[in-house]
Scaffold this motif. Structure first.
Motif, PDB file in Angstrom:
ATOM      1  N   GLN A   1     -72.663-122.382  20.302  1.00  0.00           N
ATOM      2  CA  GLN A   1     -71.687-122.157  19.679  1.00  0.00           C
ATOM      3  C   GLN A   1     -71.399-123.226  18.476  1.00  0.00           C
ATOM      4  OE1 GLN A   1     -67.627-120.910  21.094  1.00  0.00           O
ATOM      5  NE2 GLN A   1     -66.817-122.680  20.009  1.00  0.00           N
ATOM      6  N   SER A   2     -71.794-124.469  19.008  1.00  0.00           N
ATOM      7  CA  SER A   2     -72.053-125.476  17.873  1.00  0.00           C
ATOM      8  C   SER A   2     -73.018-125.329  16.918  1.00  0.00           C
ATOM      9  CB  SER A   2     -72.186-126.966  18.721  1.00  0.00           C
ATOM     10  OG  SER A   2     -71.151-127.209  19.551  1.00  0.00           O
ATOM     11  N   LEU A   3     -73.952-124.980  17.294  1.00  0.00           N
ATOM     12  CA  LEU A   3     -75.169-124.569  16.049  1.00  0.00           C
ATOM     13  C   LEU A   3     -74.572-123.544  15.222  1.00  0.00           C
ATOM     14  CD1 LEU A   3     -78.266-124.627  18.288  1.00  0.00           C
ATOM     15  CD2 LEU A   3     -77.950-126.220  16.417  1.00  0.00           C
TER      16      LEU A   3
ATOM     17  N   PHE B   1     -74.033-123.396  11.153  1.00  0.00           N
ATOM     18  CA  PHE B   1     -74.681-122.136  10.313  1.00  0.00           C
ATOM     19  C   PHE B   1     -73.424-121.502   9.211  1.00  0.00           C
ATOM     20  CE2 PHE B   1     -75.481-117.591   9.725  1.00  0.00           C
ATOM     21  CZ  PHE B   1     -76.565-117.545   9.139  1.00  0.00           C
ATOM     22  N   LEU B   2     -72.396-121.285  10.004  1.00  0.00           N
ATOM     23  CA  LEU B   2     -71.289-120.748   9.180  1.00  0.00           C
ATOM     24  C   LEU B   2     -70.955-121.521   8.196  1.00  0.00           C
ATOM     25  CD1 LEU B   2     -69.414-119.116  12.263  1.00  0.00           C
ATOM     26  CD2 LEU B   2     -70.806-117.792  10.691  1.00  0.00           C
ATOM     27  N   GLY B   3     -70.771-122.779   8.408  1.00  0.00           N
ATOM     28  CA  GLY B   3     -70.158-123.677   7.544  1.00  0.00           C
ATOM     29  C   GLY B   3     -71.000-123.932   6.354  1.00  0.00           C
ATOM     30  N   ASN B   4     -72.439-123.988   6.613  1.00  0.00           N
ATOM     31  CA  ASN B   4     -73.206-124.054   5.396  1.00  0.00           C
ATOM     32  C   ASN B   4     -73.634-122.873   4.518  1.00  0.00           C
ATOM     33  OD1 ASN B   4     -74.322-126.898   5.423  1.00  0.00           O
ATOM     34  ND2 ASN B   4     -74.050-126.642   7.569  1.00  0.00           N
ATOM     35  N   TYR B   5     -73.609-121.573   5.111  1.00  0.00           N
ATOM     36  CA  TYR B   5     -74.067-120.644   4.643  1.00  0.00           C
ATOM     37  C   TYR B   5     -73.403-119.317   4.522  1.00  0.00           C
ATOM     38  CZ  TYR B   5     -78.102-123.240   5.246  1.00  0.00           C
ATOM     39  OH  TYR B   5     -79.019-124.550   5.207  1.00  0.00           O
TER      40      TYR B   5
ATOM     41  N   VAL C   1     -72.258-111.642   8.241  1.00  0.00           N
ATOM     42  CA  VAL C   1     -73.742-111.482   8.669  1.00  0.00           C
ATOM     43  C   VAL C   1     -74.027-110.674   9.610  1.00  0.00           C
ATOM     44  CG1 VAL C   1     -75.741-113.042   9.217  1.00  0.00           C
ATOM     45  CG2 VAL C   1     -73.814-113.927   7.560  1.00  0.00           C
ATOM     46  N   PHE C   2     -75.334-110.004   9.244  1.00  0.00           N
ATOM     47  CA  PHE C   2     -75.766-108.944  10.277  1.00  0.00           C
ATOM     48  C   PHE C   2     -76.333-109.673  11.389  1.00  0.00           C
ATOM     49  CE2 PHE C   2     -80.082-107.067  11.628  1.00  0.00           C
ATOM     50  CZ  PHE C   2     -79.381-105.920  12.371  1.00  0.00           C
TER      51      PHE C   2
ATOM     52  N   PHE D   1     -70.934-110.010  11.155  1.00  0.00           N
ATOM     53  CA  PHE D   1     -69.711-110.785  11.702  1.00  0.00           C
ATOM     54  C   PHE D   1     -69.427-111.818  10.505  1.00  0.00           C
ATOM     55  CE2 PHE D   1     -71.985-109.673  15.733  1.00  0.00           C
ATOM     56  CZ  PHE D   1     -70.875-109.650  16.377  1.00  0.00           C
ATOM     57  N   GLY D   2     -68.074-111.829  10.241  1.00  0.00           N
ATOM     58  CA  GLY D   2     -67.584-112.803   9.474  1.00  0.00           C
ATOM     59  C   GLY D   2     -66.549-113.524   9.771  1.00  0.00           C
ATOM     60  N   LEU D   3     -66.096-114.596   8.907  1.00  0.00           N
ATOM     61  CA  LEU D   3     -64.853-115.651   9.529  1.00  0.00           C
ATOM     62  C   LEU D   3     -63.664-115.248   9.492  1.00  0.00           C
ATOM     63  CD1 LEU D   3     -66.209-118.494   6.930  1.00  0.00           C
ATOM     64  CD2 LEU D   3     -66.875-118.134   9.080  1.00  0.00           C
ATOM     65  N   THR D   4     -62.752-115.634  10.217  1.00  0.00           N
ATOM     66  CA  THR D   4     -61.548-115.761  10.390  1.00  0.00           C
ATOM     67  C   THR D   4     -60.668-116.723   9.732  1.00  0.00           C
ATOM     68  OG1 THR D   4     -61.342-116.637  12.525  1.00  0.00           O
ATOM     69  CG2 THR D   4     -61.651-114.222  12.503  1.00  0.00           C
ATOM     70  N   GLY D   5     -59.463-116.526   9.791  1.00  0.00           N
ATOM     71  CA  GLY D   5     -58.583-117.612   9.347  1.00  0.00           C
ATOM     72  C   GLY D   5     -58.929-119.009  10.103  1.00  0.00           C
ATOM     73  N   ARG D   6     -58.907-118.823  11.641  1.00  0.00           N
ATOM     74  CA  ARG D   6     -59.176-119.811  12.431  1.00  0.00           C
ATOM     75  C   ARG D   6     -60.324-120.565  12.208  1.00  0.00           C
ATOM     76  NH1 ARG D   6     -59.588-119.567  19.000  1.00  0.00           N
ATOM     77  NH2 ARG D   6     -59.355-121.761  19.191  1.00  0.00           N
ATOM     78  N   SER D   7     -61.255-119.672  11.960  1.00  0.00           N
ATOM     79  CA  SER D   7     -62.779-120.476  12.110  1.00  0.00           C
ATOM     80  C   SER D   7     -62.834-121.222  10.413  1.00  0.00           C
ATOM     81  CB  SER D   7     -64.019-119.419  12.120  1.00  0.00           C
ATOM     82  OG  SER D   7     -63.777-118.246  11.018  1.00  0.00           O
ATOM     83  N   GLU D   8     -62.251-120.504   9.468  1.00  0.00           N
ATOM     84  CA  GLU D   8     -62.209-121.328   8.070  1.00  0.00           C
ATOM     85  C   GLU D   8     -61.770-122.553   8.313  1.00  0.00           C
ATOM     86  OE1 GLU D   8     -61.544-119.965   3.598  1.00  0.00           O
ATOM     87  OE2 GLU D   8     -62.502-118.655   4.958  1.00  0.00           O
TER      88      GLU D   8
END
Length: 297
Positions: free
Chosen positions: A11-13, A17-21, A29-30, A72-79
C-alpha cells in the motif's frame, strides 16, 4: 534484486505510485498496469489485487469499469493524503534550518473511560508533528493549525471544550534542547535517516533493479515513511551532523538521476481511461513532472 529490508508495504508503494503518476491527471489506471509496475519491485499479482481491493474498500481508490477491464482512480480522501505527502517532501522538506522560534502548545483533558478517543487524538498529534511533554501537554516546533487534528474533515469527535491550544516562544530558563529530547524520539528518527543513507548513499543503489522506475518508487516510498513521522525539529537544537541533512541531499540528487527514466518507463506501461476525479485547491509542486502515460488503444 539487491533489495533493502524491511520491504515497503504494497500500500505504501501504491501511494507513492499514485502521487507521482496519477495525482492531478483525472485518470483511472488499468489494474494490469499496477501488476506490471509492481512486479518490477518483486510484489506478486495476488498482493497487488488484494491491496487494490483493500484500498477501494477504505475509500482510497475508486473503481471504474470499462467493459471487462477494471480501472482504479483517486478519491477525495486519497487526494488529500497524496497532497500532504507531496508538501512534506518537496515544499517543507525534512530539514528545519530556518526556524522562527515559535511553538504550538496543545493540552487536553479527557475522562479515563475515553480510551479510544485518547488513542486517536495522540495518533493524530504525532502525525501533525507534536511530541508529548507529559500530563496531557504536547508541543510542535511550528505554528500548527489544529482543526484537522481535533476535527478531521469537519468530523465532530466530541473534543470541544477539552482541548486548549497556544502559540508562543520558549523563554528562560527553558532548555529547548532538553525539552526536544524529552518530547521526541531523536534516536529513532536518526536511525531511520541513517538506514536510508546506508541503502541509497552509494554509487549504485539497488543494482539489481530492472529500471529507474523501480528505484524511484522504492526510494520515494522509504522517504515518505520517514518524513511522515518527522516533526521537522529545528536543526540548531539537534545533535551535530543530524543525518536528515545528508539524507535529504541524497534524495534530491537521486531524484534528478532517476526521475526522467522513471517517467519514460511509466509512459510505456501505464494504461488508463479519463475519469472525473476530485479536485482540491492546492498549489502544485514547482517543477512537478506529470507523465503522459499511455491511454486506451
Amino acid at each position: 534484486m539487491d533489495r533493502p529490508a524491511p520491504s515497503p508495504r504494497p500500500q505504501s508503494l501504491m501511494l507513492t505510485f499514485l502521487g507521482n503518476y496519477v495525482l492531478r491527471r483525472d485518470i483511472a489506471v488499468f489494474s494490469g498496469s499496477f501488476i506490471e509496475v509492481f512486479g518490477r519491485l518483486g510484489v506478486g499479482e495476488h498482493a497487488i489485487r488484494s491491496t487494490l481491493t483493500r484500498m477501494a474498500g477504505r475509500g482510497l481508490l475508486a473503481r471504474h469499469r470499462r467493459g471487462r477491464r477494471m480501472h482504479f482512480g483517486l478519491t477525495g480522501r486519497s487526494e488529500r493524503i497524496l497532497l500532504d505527502g507531496e508538501a512534506r517532501v518537496w515544499r517543507r522538506g525534512a530539514v528545519n534550518d530556518d526556524w522562527d522560534g515559535r511553538w504550538t502548545v496543545l493540552s487536553f483533558s479527557m475522562p479515563e473511560s475515553w480510551q479510544r478517543q485518547r488513542h486517536d487524538l495522540r495518533s493524530r498529534l504525532v502525525w501533525a508533528g507534536f511530541g508529548p511533554l507529559g500530563n496531557g501537554i504536547w508541543i510542535a516546533p511550528s505554528l500548527v493549525g489544529v482543526d484537522q487534528v481535533i476535527a478531521p474533515g469537519g468530523e465532530d469527535l466530541g473534543l470541544t471544550g477539552r482541548v486548549k491550544v497556544f502559540h508562543g516562544t520558549a523563554e528562560e530558563p527553558t532548555d529547548v534542547g532538553a525539552m526536544i529530547r524529552d518530547a521526541f524520539d531523536l534516536d529513532g528518527l536518526a536511525a531511520g535517516y541513517r538506514a536510508f543513507l546506508d541503502r541509497w548513499d552509494r554509487p549504485e543503489p539497488l543494482p539489481g533493479a530492472p529500471d529507474d522506475l523501480a528505484r524511484f518508487l522504492w526510494m520515494m516510498t522509504e522517504w515518505l515513511g520517514l518524513v511522515r513521522v518527522d516533526p521537522r525539529l529545528p536543526v540548531e537544537h539537534l545533535p551535530e551532523e543530524w543525518p536528515a541533512v545528508r539524507a535529504q541531499e541524497v534524495l534530491h540528487r537521486l531524484r534528478e538521476r532517476y526521475e526522467r527514466g522513471a517517467r519514460a518507463v511509466a509512459d510505456e506501461v501505464i494504461e488508463y481511461v479519463p475519469v472525473p476525479c476530485p479536485r482540491l485547491a492546492a498549489p502544485e509542486r514547482a517543477g512537478a513532472a506529470r507523465p503522459a502515460a499511455r491511454g486506451p488503444s
